[in-house]
Write a protein that holds these residues in place. Structure first.
Motif, mmCIF file in Angstrom:
data_model
loop_
_atom_site.group_PDB
_atom_site.id
_atom_site.type_symbol
_atom_site.label_atom_id
_atom_site.label_comp_id
_atom_site.label_asym_id
_atom_site.label_seq_id
_atom_site.Cartn_x
_atom_site.Cartn_y
_atom_site.Cartn_z
ATOM 1 N N PHE A 62 0.970 -1.231 -0.060
ATOM 2 C CA PHE A 62 0.087 -0.011 -0.077
ATOM 3 C C PHE A 62 1.095 1.370 0.069
ATOM 4 C CE2 PHE A 62 -3.958 -2.052 2.333
ATOM 5 C CZ PHE A 62 -3.994 -2.942 1.140
ATOM 6 N N SER A 63 2.063 1.411 0.809
ATOM 7 C CA SER A 63 2.972 2.344 0.872
ATOM 8 C C SER A 63 3.561 2.372 -0.563
ATOM 9 C CB SER A 63 3.906 1.985 1.837
ATOM 10 O OG SER A 63 3.675 1.920 3.077
ATOM 11 N N GLY A 64 3.782 1.543 -1.322
ATOM 12 C CA GLY A 64 4.480 1.559 -2.626
ATOM 13 C C GLY A 64 3.379 2.128 -3.677
ATOM 14 N N GLY A 65 2.130 1.842 -3.493
ATOM 15 C CA GLY A 65 1.009 2.311 -4.335
ATOM 16 C C GLY A 65 0.951 3.826 -3.966
ATOM 17 N N ALA A 66 0.986 4.157 -2.820
ATOM 18 C CA ALA A 66 0.729 5.493 -2.536
ATOM 19 C C ALA A 66 2.105 6.482 -3.031
ATOM 20 C CB ALA A 66 0.557 5.768 -0.854
ATOM 21 N N LEU A 67 3.317 5.934 -3.063
ATOM 22 C CA LEU A 67 4.460 6.600 -3.376
ATOM 23 C C LEU A 67 4.269 6.787 -4.881
ATOM 24 C CD1 LEU A 67 7.058 5.080 -1.419
ATOM 25 C CD2 LEU A 67 6.053 7.356 -1.101
ATOM 26 N N ILE A 68 3.444 6.071 -5.648
ATOM 27 C CA ILE A 68 3.404 6.114 -6.956
ATOM 28 C C ILE A 68 2.074 7.029 -7.238
ATOM 29 C CG2 ILE A 68 2.918 4.813 -9.074
ATOM 30 C CD1 ILE A 68 5.734 4.526 -8.048
ATOM 31 N N GLY A 69 0.968 6.515 -6.579
ATOM 32 C CA GLY A 69 -0.264 7.389 -7.165
ATOM 33 C C GLY A 69 -0.473 8.787 -6.749
ATOM 34 N N VAL A 70 -0.094 9.022 -5.456
ATOM 35 C CA VAL A 70 -0.240 10.328 -4.798
ATOM 36 C C VAL A 70 0.675 11.533 -5.931
ATOM 37 C CG1 VAL A 70 -0.138 11.896 -3.021
ATOM 38 C CG2 VAL A 70 -0.943 9.647 -2.648
ATOM 39 N N PRO A 71 1.809 11.506 -6.028
ATOM 40 C CA PRO A 71 2.551 12.398 -6.872
ATOM 41 C C PRO A 71 1.831 12.260 -8.224
ATOM 42 C CG PRO A 71 4.262 11.077 -5.670
ATOM 43 C CD PRO A 71 2.869 10.347 -5.324
ATOM 44 N N PHE A 87 -1.080 11.913 -9.238
ATOM 45 C CA PHE A 87 -2.218 12.743 -9.112
ATOM 46 C C PHE A 87 -2.016 14.006 -9.313
ATOM 47 C CE2 PHE A 87 -5.259 15.041 -6.529
ATOM 48 C CZ PHE A 87 -6.378 14.878 -7.445
ATOM 49 N N PHE A 88 -0.957 14.331 -8.331
ATOM 50 C CA PHE A 88 -0.924 15.989 -8.242
ATOM 51 C C PHE A 88 -0.010 16.258 -9.450
ATOM 52 C CE2 PHE A 88 -1.284 15.236 -3.641
ATOM 53 C CZ PHE A 88 -2.223 16.179 -3.495
ATOM 54 N N LEU A 89 0.685 15.532 -10.178
ATOM 55 C CA LEU A 89 1.399 16.094 -11.603
ATOM 56 C C LEU A 89 0.362 16.192 -12.462
ATOM 57 C CD1 LEU A 89 4.731 14.159 -11.318
ATOM 58 C CD2 LEU A 89 4.436 16.611 -10.824
ATOM 59 N N THR A 90 -0.645 15.306 -12.539
ATOM 60 C CA THR A 90 -1.653 15.436 -13.777
ATOM 61 C C THR A 90 -2.918 16.290 -13.381
ATOM 62 O OG1 THR A 90 -2.590 13.152 -12.849
ATOM 63 C CG2 THR A 90 -0.732 12.914 -14.527
ATOM 64 N N ALA A 144 -7.576 12.365 -13.675
ATOM 65 C CA ALA A 144 -6.400 12.431 -12.884
ATOM 66 C C ALA A 144 -6.691 11.496 -11.674
ATOM 67 C CB ALA A 144 -5.928 13.613 -12.332
ATOM 68 N N THR A 145 -7.809 11.370 -11.221
ATOM 69 C CA THR A 145 -8.360 10.549 -10.049
ATOM 70 C C THR A 145 -8.072 9.198 -10.650
ATOM 71 O OG1 THR A 145 -9.532 12.533 -9.065
ATOM 72 C CG2 THR A 145 -9.995 9.877 -8.250
ATOM 73 N N PHE A 146 -8.897 8.854 -11.606
ATOM 74 C CA PHE A 146 -8.984 7.517 -12.470
ATOM 75 C C PHE A 146 -7.438 7.016 -12.781
ATOM 76 C CE2 PHE A 146 -13.390 8.142 -13.503
ATOM 77 C CZ PHE A 146 -13.976 7.305 -12.731
ATOM 78 N N LEU A 147 -6.816 7.935 -13.096
ATOM 79 C CA LEU A 147 -5.290 7.661 -13.443
ATOM 80 C C LEU A 147 -4.444 7.159 -12.249
ATOM 81 C CD1 LEU A 147 -2.894 7.323 -15.868
ATOM 82 C CD2 LEU A 147 -2.417 9.695 -15.175
#
Length: 136
Positions: free
Chosen positions: A31-40, A42-45, A54-57
């Motif tokens: 879950f931490s790995g997913g958060a480290l990929i997904g949250v940045p 989202f903020f970049l897109t 951006a949320t779906f991505l």
């Protein structure tokens, strides 16, 4: 008098030690790995794409990590299951031939060889016996 009962599972191999928020160490790491990929991501897109896109991505980028953390079949994690599928479909031959050793055929062959050896040995004895008679 109130007595508290705690259910104890009969199969202790399925008991997993919980680390944080009732999650196992594996789940926390995935879950931490997913958060480290997904949250940045989202903020970049979010400024480039509409908010829902951006949320779906972000969700689609995080989903493999959640699957790795949660999915388990027959006590094996997802990567082990995927490895078995890839090996059976692509790396190993599709048609495996079942071969047996016929022990009775091996015993017959051994008996035949032993009879042949005996015949050779008896033939040599007879030749030697004939030579002795001829010499006498």
């Amino acid at each position: 008098m109130n007595v508290a009962y705690v259910p104890i599972p009969k199969d202790l191999t399925k008991v997993r030690q919980k680390l944080i928020l009732n999650l196992t160490k594996r789940q926390v790491i995935c879950f931490s790995g997913g958060a480290l990929i997904g949250v940045p991501l989202f903020f970049l897109t979010k400024n480039v794409l509409p908010g829902s896109m951006a949320t779906f991505l972000m969700i689609f980028a995080m989903m493999p990590f959640f699957a790795l953390g949660l999915y388990e079949k027959n006590g094996e994690p997802l990567e082990a299951v995927l490895r078995h599928i890839i090996e059976s479909r692509y790396l190993r031959p599709r048609r495996r031939i079942y071969q047996t050793q016929n022990i009775y055929a091996l015993l017959e062959k051994q008996a035949r060889l032993e009879n042949e050896v005996k015949a050779i040995a008896q033939g040599n004895k007879q030749k030697a016996h004939r030579k002795r008679k001829a010499a006498d």
